[in-house]
Enzyme design. Structure first.
Site, mmCIF file in Angstrom:
data_model
loop_
_atom_site.group_PDB
_atom_site.id
_atom_site.type_symbol
_atom_site.label_atom_id
_atom_site.label_comp_id
_atom_site.label_asym_id
_atom_site.label_seq_id
_atom_site.Cartn_x
_atom_site.Cartn_y
_atom_site.Cartn_z
ATOM 1 N N GLU A 87 -0.663 -0.656 28.474
ATOM 2 C CA GLU A 87 -0.716 -1.641 29.561
ATOM 3 C C GLU A 87 -1.571 -1.162 30.736
ATOM 4 O O GLU A 87 -2.240 -1.955 31.389
ATOM 5 C CB GLU A 87 0.693 -1.988 30.048
ATOM 6 C CG GLU A 87 1.461 -0.793 30.584
ATOM 7 C CD GLU A 87 2.882 -1.133 31.080
ATOM 8 O OE1 GLU A 87 3.284 -2.289 30.981
ATOM 9 O OE2 GLU A 87 3.560 -0.222 31.566
ATOM 10 N N GLU A 146 10.302 1.500 30.575
ATOM 11 C CA GLU A 146 10.800 2.257 31.733
ATOM 12 C C GLU A 146 12.211 2.755 31.390
ATOM 13 O O GLU A 146 13.183 2.500 32.107
ATOM 14 C CB GLU A 146 10.809 1.412 33.018
ATOM 15 C CG GLU A 146 9.450 0.886 33.422
ATOM 16 C CD GLU A 146 9.024 -0.327 32.602
ATOM 17 O OE1 GLU A 146 9.890 -1.163 32.294
ATOM 18 O OE2 GLU A 146 7.838 -0.423 32.244
ATOM 19 N N PRO A 154 1.074 8.018 40.823
ATOM 20 C CA PRO A 154 0.593 7.170 41.919
ATOM 21 C C PRO A 154 1.218 7.564 43.248
ATOM 22 O O PRO A 154 2.305 8.141 43.272
ATOM 23 C CB PRO A 154 1.075 5.775 41.521
ATOM 24 C CG PRO A 154 1.650 5.878 40.177
ATOM 25 C CD PRO A 154 1.904 7.299 39.876
HETATM 26 C C1 NOJ Z 1 6.440 -3.152 32.231
HETATM 27 C C2 NOJ Z 1 6.468 -3.012 30.756
HETATM 28 O O1 NOJ Z 1 6.151 -1.695 30.367
HETATM 29 C C3 NOJ Z 1 5.518 -4.019 30.169
HETATM 30 O O2 NOJ Z 1 5.414 -3.849 28.787
HETATM 31 C C4 NOJ Z 1 5.967 -5.415 30.544
HETATM 32 O O3 NOJ Z 1 5.046 -6.350 30.084
HETATM 33 C C5 NOJ Z 1 6.094 -5.553 32.057
HETATM 34 N N1 NOJ Z 1 6.855 -4.496 32.604
HETATM 35 C C6 NOJ Z 1 6.761 -6.865 32.437
HETATM 36 O O4 NOJ Z 1 8.110 -6.817 32.069
HETATM 37 CA CA CA Z 2 5.806 0.446 31.683
#
Ligand code: NOJ
Ligand code: CA
Length: 690
Positions: free
Chosen positions: A481, A457, A190
């Protein structure tokens, strides 16, 4: 962990060489298929090269470190070489195999300059090699830089993401090395991320390549401890390692001597699938250090998660009409998990701090979330609550609360936590030495509280879950996600991940979305459409680009000892394909890649660790294809009930992703079946021994 040594064969031959600067040393793999040459050239530069399967892979690649201002990548003398062989076996607490062979030839090459000595240790296995530096001496030392190169002997086809100190959630690019450009690098990430890229062209690891002769290799690292994570920079004349500064420019790590760096690893294979079957990275890590592993539970789980990503509910309670983590809703998920045999329920958005993502508090639940009641309810149903700690990059805030945060969960019978590090880390990079130490510290401290960790992360996995098996899984890639709120993943993404990110360690991708077009959430109008024409032209806001049978295949193709059934309970209601997710194990005694080509297709068979049952998963990219499965891997003289979940003849990822068939058949070793995979499709098979 039952760690044992069946057979230790140690042949130690120490050669003391005179201080010649042109000494050459060769270390072979036990099967002689890999040859590593290490030498100090006339300029006193330590360099190495690698030949695999008769093909030159790496040539004239530099070795060395700069420590306390002394540059040990030139002007060094080779002092001593020792060669030895190790052959043993060990049993992981969980994994792709019940038992792992650890068989290598080792060469330790001592280099000296200005009274400073570093030992370069090479371990050459049949499936690849690792090398690392040990800085001898005592007291504190500053590592200024690392000179390691991986100069490729040929213009390889490469599956890569941008080089970055902050993130790995990128779209993979597939190009020749010579085709990598800054523009392509930017396309994989991004906007705004470019400031964290150390170089115009290069990549994060694992990066995987196919040579012109058809051999495969993947570069990564093992045992990343007290040192920054590395990226690779592709310069006109070399492919060179690059790390985030530890604070001041010109310092990548502050260490106490003696100190060993992480292993630089090169996994090799004649077939793409050989990379997946390799245990090189685990072998290069230390054995299990946890005495108590009773709390570590590989499992499938559901959770209050996807509903926030598809915007049916919110993480934050403040100002929300539909806060996800309320007691009644968590109970609904606990009931669903108990009814379907899942082990745990992840709960995100339960604690204060989500409003604006500041000052997360890890011991203060929201008013509508009753931890005591839920903990008792979950226990009464035999379900584990999986905790959640989002840091929002405010890691110092998290560190201050760590002990209390884990104690709070331990007091409530919570044995697993998902951690998260969204956004820029305050005062640090995700992959600098301080953060590497933070990530590792959380795992060790969690173990003391009988808690397993799944990091999102994260710092890249480097096989540390062998040493700390409570490090169950992690993200570190563009996961499911993204399909809920962005352009999502590409159609070949799933066929690249097993050969890149997943080689580093378990991957919490979160498969199992059945409402693939998201018609029950973000694309509600879609259901009202009458014709195929209208459906074809519908402007999907977001969607998951695969068929349902492909989602099932991911439970076998992607390796992780925890796997989520990620969709909403209501999207599973009445769908008989859920049976595969209920049946598929997460812990294996054997793994065989049956057929694979990176970016195109991947079919894997795995044997359940708790039974004689086998499971097979297969996926394809945008192209339809036919796959023949030969059941040569089954036990002799046994028959299996084979249940095949496959794409319907009319299925495709775009208009008909949910069309699938379930067929049952008796199967014996030597039988074979043919399966058609739709565009974006896949299949899953369970083989239950009778
Ligand atoms: C990023 C994560 O990868 C995801 O799984 C999570 O729901 C959100 N952050 C919120 O913590
Ligand atoms: Ca993530």
């Amino acid at each position: 962990m039952k760690q044992y040594f069946i057979n230790i064969l140690m042949v130690s031959l120490v050669l003391l060489t005179s201080c010649k600067d042109d000494s050459k040393n060769t270390i072979h793999s036990p099967d002689q298929n890999i040859q590593v040459n290490v030498e100090v050239n006339k300029a006193g530069q330590p360099i190495y090269s690698v030949i695999f399967n008769g093909e030159k892979l790496i040539t004239n690649a530099a070795l060395g470190l700069k420590i306390n201002g002394i540059d040990l990548s030139s002007g060094v003398q080779m002092k001593k070489v020792s060669i030895s062989t190790v052959k043993d076996k060990w049993e992981p607490v969980w994994g792709q195999y019940a038992e792992i062979n650890n068989y290598y030839n080792q060469g330790i090459i001592s280099l000296e300059k200005d009274n400073l000595q570093i030992d370069v240790t090479f371990r050459v296995y049949n499936d690849g090699l690792g090398f690392r530096y040990t800085i001898q001496g005592e007291g504190e030392a500053i590592v200024n830089s690392e000179a390691t190169q991986f100069n490729m002997a040929s213009d390889n086809k490469t599956w890569w993401i941008a080089p970055c100190w902050e993130n790995d959630e990128y779209i993979y690019q597939t190009t020749l090395l010579s085709e990598i450009t800054e523009e392509l690098r930017n396309q994989s990430a991004p906007e705004g991320h470019a400031q964290y890229f150390p170089c115009a062209t290069g990549f994060n690891t694992p990066v995987t390549m196919k040579t012109p002769a058809g051999n495969y290799l993947s570069i990564h690292e093992a045992a990343l401890v007290n040192y920054p994570g590395s990226s690779l920079c592709l310069n006109p004349e070399n492919l060179e390692i690059n790390m985030a500064a530890a604070g001041k420019p010109g310092e990548i790590a502050k260490v106490n001597l003696p100190f060993s760096t992480p292993w630089r690893t090169i996994t090799v294979g004649k077939k793409a699938g050989d990379l997946i079957e390799s245990s090189l990275i685990l072998n290069l890590n230390e054995p299990n250090k946890l005495e108590d592993v009773s709390f570590i539970k590989p499992m499938k789980y559901v959770g209050i998660w996807w509903e926030m990503h598809v915007k049916k509910s919110t993480w934050e309670l403040e100002g929300s009409k539909n806060h996800g983590a309320n007691t009644a809703n968590v109970k609904r998920y606990i009931d669903f998990a108990a009814e379907n045999g899942f082990g745990g329920v992840l709960v995100e958005g339960w604690n204060k701090g989500w409003n604006g993502w500041v000052n997360f508090d890890y011991t203060q639940p929201y008013a509508d979330f009753d931890m005591d009641e839920l903990s008792a309810y979950a226990q009464s149903k035999g379900i584990e609550i999986i905790g959640h700690h989002e840091t929002g990059g405010q890691v110092e805030n998290y560190e201050r609360q760590l002990e209390d945060a884990y104690q709070y969960y331990q007091d409530h019978g919570v044995h697993a936590v998902k951690t998260g590090y969204v956004g820029k880390i305050e005062n640090h990079y995700h992959y600098d030495q301080w953060m590497v130490n933070h990530y590792n510290h959380t795992v060790k401290l969690a173990a003391q509280h009988q808690i397993a960790v799944n990091t999102h992360e994260p710092i890249k996995p480097s096989g540390l879950s062998r040493t700390y098996p409570n490090l169950l899984s992690g993200e570190g890639m563009r996961g499911q996600e993204f399909n809920a709120w962005s352009d999502g993943t590409t159609l070949n993404h799933h066929t690249i991940l097993p050969f890149t990110r997943n080689l580093a360690g378990p991957m919490d991708y979160t498969p199992g979305i059945f409402d693939l077009q998201l018609v029950n959430s973000v694309n509600k109008d879609y259901k009202k459409l009458k014709t195929d024409e209208e459906r074809k032209n519908y402007p999907f806001k977001h969607r998951v680009k695969s068929t349902l049978a492909h989602q099932l295949g991911l439970y076998v193709v992607f390796y992780s000892p925890i796997q989520m059934a990620a969709d909403l309970p209501e999207n599973y209601a009445g769908i008989d394909a859920l049976q595969f997710i209920k049946d598929v194990p997460v812990d294996w005694s054997d793994t065989k890649v049956l057929d694979a080509e990176i970016g195109e297709f991947c079919t894997i068979a795995r044997k359940d660790k708790q039974s004689d049952n086998w499971f097979v998963g297969g996926i394809t990219n945008q192209d339809a294809r036919e796959e023949t499965i030969s059941f040569d891997f089954l036990d002799d003289d046994a028959s299996y009930e084979c249940t095949l979940y496959s794409d319907d003849a009319k299925a495709d990822w775009d208009l008909n992703p949910t069309l699938y068939n379930i067929t049952k058949k008796e199967i014996k070793k030597g039988d074979s079946i043919q399966i058609k995979l739709a565009p974006g499709g896949g299949f899953a098979i369970s083989l239950i021994k009778k």
